[in-house]
Design a protein around this motif. Sequence first.
Motif, short mmCIF file in Angstrom:
data_model
loop_
_atom_site.label_atom_id
_atom_site.label_comp_id
_atom_site.label_asym_id
_atom_site.label_seq_id
_atom_site.Cartn_x
_atom_site.Cartn_y
_atom_site.Cartn_z
N THR A 59 -58.72 21.15 6.19
CA THR A 59 -58.92 20.51 4.90
C THR A 59 -59.42 19.10 5.20
O THR A 59 -58.79 18.40 6.01
CB THR A 59 -57.59 20.41 4.14
OG1 THR A 59 -56.96 21.69 4.18
CG2 THR A 59 -57.82 19.99 2.70
N GLU A 70 -64.04 26.53 0.61
CA GLU A 70 -63.73 26.29 -0.80
C GLU A 70 -63.53 24.81 -1.06
O GLU A 70 -63.30 24.04 -0.15
CB GLU A 70 -62.45 27.05 -1.18
CG GLU A 70 -62.67 28.53 -1.35
CD GLU A 70 -61.36 29.30 -1.22
OE1 GLU A 70 -60.29 28.69 -1.40
OE2 GLU A 70 -61.42 30.51 -0.93
N GLU A 121 -61.20 22.00 -3.03
CA GLU A 121 -59.83 21.92 -3.52
C GLU A 121 -59.56 20.47 -3.87
O GLU A 121 -60.02 19.55 -3.18
CB GLU A 121 -58.89 22.36 -2.40
CG GLU A 121 -57.49 22.72 -2.87
CD GLU A 121 -56.62 23.15 -1.69
OE1 GLU A 121 -56.76 24.28 -1.21
OE2 GLU A 121 -55.80 22.32 -1.23
N TRP A 173 -57.42 17.21 -3.83
CA TRP A 173 -56.42 16.73 -2.87
C TRP A 173 -55.86 15.42 -3.40
O TRP A 173 -56.60 14.60 -3.96
CB TRP A 173 -57.08 16.53 -1.51
CG TRP A 173 -56.20 16.89 -0.36
CD1 TRP A 173 -55.02 17.55 -0.41
CD2 TRP A 173 -56.44 16.57 1.01
NE1 TRP A 173 -54.50 17.70 0.85
CE2 TRP A 173 -55.35 17.10 1.75
CE3 TRP A 173 -57.46 15.89 1.70
CZ2 TRP A 173 -55.26 16.97 3.13
CZ3 TRP A 173 -57.36 15.77 3.07
CH2 TRP A 173 -56.26 16.31 3.79
#
Lengths: 378, 673
Positions: free
Chosen positions: B137, B166, B168, B170
């Motif tokens: 990530t 993907e 996302e 955060w």
Amino acid sequence: MVRKPTPRSTKSSEIVLRAEALRPTIDLAKQVYQQLLDGEIPRMRLPLRTKQNITFQMREGVWRLGRAMGTRSARKQDGALMLLRTFCLVDFINEMAAENKTSTLRELYYISEGWKDGKFHSEDESNLLIEDLEVLCERLREDFRLHPEENGASVIGDLTLRERNRKGLVKTFNCRDDVGDGGYALPFNVEKEKIEFVKTGAKFIIAIECGGMVDRLAENGFDEENEALLLHLKGQPARSTRRFLKRLNEELKLPVVVFTDGDPWSFRIFASVAYGAIKTAHISHYLATPAAEFLGVTPSDIETYDLPSDKLTEQDVRALQAELTDPRFQTAEWRSEIELMLKNGKKAEQQSLAKYGLNYVTEKYLPEKLSDMGILTR
Amino acid sequence: MPGAQSLAQQLAAKQREISVAEFFERNRQILGFDNPLRAVLTTVKEAVDNALDACEEARVLPEILVEISKEGPDRLKVAVGDNGPGIVKKQIPNVFARLLYGSRFHANRQSRGQQGIGISAAVLYAALTTARPTRITSKVPEEEAAHVVELLIDTQKNAPRVLSDELELWDRPQGTRVELVLKARYTRGRQSPFDYLKNTAIVNPHARIVLLEPDGTRITWERATTEVPPVPKEVPPHPYGLELGELGSRLKASSRATLGETLSKEFAGVTPRALRDIFARGHFSGKEAPDSLHSEDLERLLAVLHEVPLLPPSAESLSPIGPLLIKRGLRNVLGEIRPEFFAPPVSRPPKVRGGNPFVVEIGLVYGGGLPADQPMQLLRFANRVPLLFQQGACAITTAVGNLDWRRYGLDQKGGSGLPIGPCLLLVHLASTKVPFTSEAKEAVAEDPEIDKELTLSLQVVARHLRTHLSRRSRRDMAGEKFLIIQRILPQLAEKASRLAGKPVPDLTAVITKIMDVVAFEATAVAAANAGESALALEVTNYTPRPRVLELFLEMPLEAAASLHAEPAPDGTDAELGRAWWTLEKLPPSGRVKLLLRFPKAQEVEPGDLDWFVAGVDEAHLLGAEPLPGDWEVRLPRAIVEAAEGSGAEAAMSEGEPEVDYDGAEAHASLDEE
């Protein structure tokens, strides 16, 4: 010099005497107070109680404290602590006097728990300090109301004595006929006011290191057969034992022989009986029996009688070497015996004589040795 | 022969690219994945090293979270997150899933990672042992959302295989988190992730590091400073370190017009004067095109480059920790064992080996909870990375063992090897190129230049240790005297006076006679202004006569520049870090106080200050030393006379020799009644 201890009794005329006995302790305190006032570091000078500082006294026939002095000073921590303890002790002694109490050495050790930094860390420490005080004040510890516990030394044989017991009653009895198998147990106070010798049928005294050997001689009837008093020393003898022996020797004119193991430590037992101990050299004239003679087991006995032996340990060897520089052992006989033991590297117990049977010691060894010494005639 | 292949053809059929998987299998040990215990350490280490490097480049204070949890028997999930700058989406696959890919390999400056093997080897190990992809990530501050990428390494092509990608949301502005599932086992102890992170925290006092262990234990190493270390500058290579091939390729790649321009612009240390020298000695015109030189010319050029005096390599490419932060880092992490002494850390000026600048830094901690009967704990670091393995094969260990520590107050069998004692030693080697013994980067290789620097700096800290130990033994002796005057003497005086029936007299004179020292005690005190450190020096004359004292202070240079003292010093020398006072006449038992204040940034402690006194014999000083002769201070007449007098006084106070009654030899043996 050191006076005889003042009697333990409660007669009012003697309280004054006892107060007199404590005066030197107060003088010590005044001396240190003056030093503090003058801005001096507190200190006391004391005769050194070392083997280098004992000298032979012709007149008394014993080894006494010499003139070498040491200084106990508050400059160092150990010295400062011992000075503090000295005055804690003096304080305590004076308190006891006010309340007419006495204390055992062991009790004193526990009493010191309340002395803050002055507290003793071992009984050796408190015993040493009491001896210091004896030297400084020229008194005996009994004068300071301090006494040891009874230590269990005993006498067996034809000796009649009169003892004033704890309740103040006077009893007369014979140390062979009126006592049990253990013999007459010595009290810590063996002075005249406590014990009087009435009469004896004995011709000599045999002072013995170990209880087992005392029992052997008693069972074999050695005391009756040879008209002997058996005195059990119980290892390194207590002051009372040595004092009692000295009185028997001097008042009853009985010869004394000392019968111990054959090792370096036993030689020191004999030295403290006959010549005076280093630690109590300030009162040797009061405790030592210069007439006492060493019977054995000698290093040459180990060879002559071919006794079962043990190898000397490192400590044994060190002890023997220390004895070679000990002024009390500087006679031709002692030197040759000590050197012989070092050479052979062997030591033997008294009881090793049992190698030849239970009767060997009383039928062969002692008669031979005693007649060589001119005590028995065969 | 028909149908038969030539040997060359046969071999050619077998020759093919070695897959990275095979490479990995054969080099497990070098890469640090040879057993399940080590695998988790290496994974954590590679991820944390990357995170710290990234944060430093981005000038942010690192927040590092390491989470290790169980994922089944023999399986652990390791997740390492940071608040660094993030990685742009395009680069994520390359950074994590291609071996030998990295930004720092070509940069000539100090950094933790270099080869670009580390984290991708962990990704590969995870895939090989659990077949699970690595999940990354990452969010860069310019973008709204974080990219979440799951990937594997194509072991045939040494190329990333992205499984999913993907976006996302955060909850943080920037950062990177890498999560792997691998065959591994966790314990705490030597050579564990715990040990590694703890040591990392010492040399990276600007980082806050949190470790979550599989059993739920949470350990936090808070940061001890909020200063981000300066980013080391990339500097051109220095000719002293060059080899022929590299010189050739650098010249070929140069876009400059002439050799002269190339040498002075693309290499470090080449001054115009050196340039003239090089051309004269090597018979070059300087106008040659840089790519026109061929083998003989190149060899000649390299030879003169090594002969001619050049400026030393710049230290800007290095990031030493510095004495202050070494001390803070040690104190921060070791505080709980309450060491009695932190030696002033040594950070030597940069030196060169093979064209690469390097710096040696050393910190030493003594006493407290450190075990007294064990060998010294040696913490080795290279470029701020703890070295946990191969201690015995490391040049740092050799240098420590070669010093005779017995001369400095520690036990050491036969005068070599690690000394025994309650001691911890931190050694940091920072360089643009640390010479490791192997690719595993576990031990520093022997090198005469590095060894020389190590030895010199070890001697400096060892001398500090010796000074501390000798001062401590003098303090112990003085402690005995304080016990006498503060406890024993008052009780003794009370008893003796009471028995004598008198009031307790004034003990001042006795006390000064027993102590017979002038005592200097420096303590930290509460600062009047927030953000300052304040120290008080109490001077007590425990000697029987009045004293005029000439007092000298030596302190760290930075501290000297910002010293405020009450009373103000009679003189200072900022260059040497010194200040001095003449104190008013102190009567016996008299006491005077000095107050010193320093700005917060200095963090001056009592142990950082050395006090010297002129005119008083060493035996009469406690907490200060006699003024060394080489200070060449001209003393006032009164002091000189006092000093001359003190000898006579000492001789007089000795008096006649006395036998100490309570000395060890005085008593008869106790085997007699």
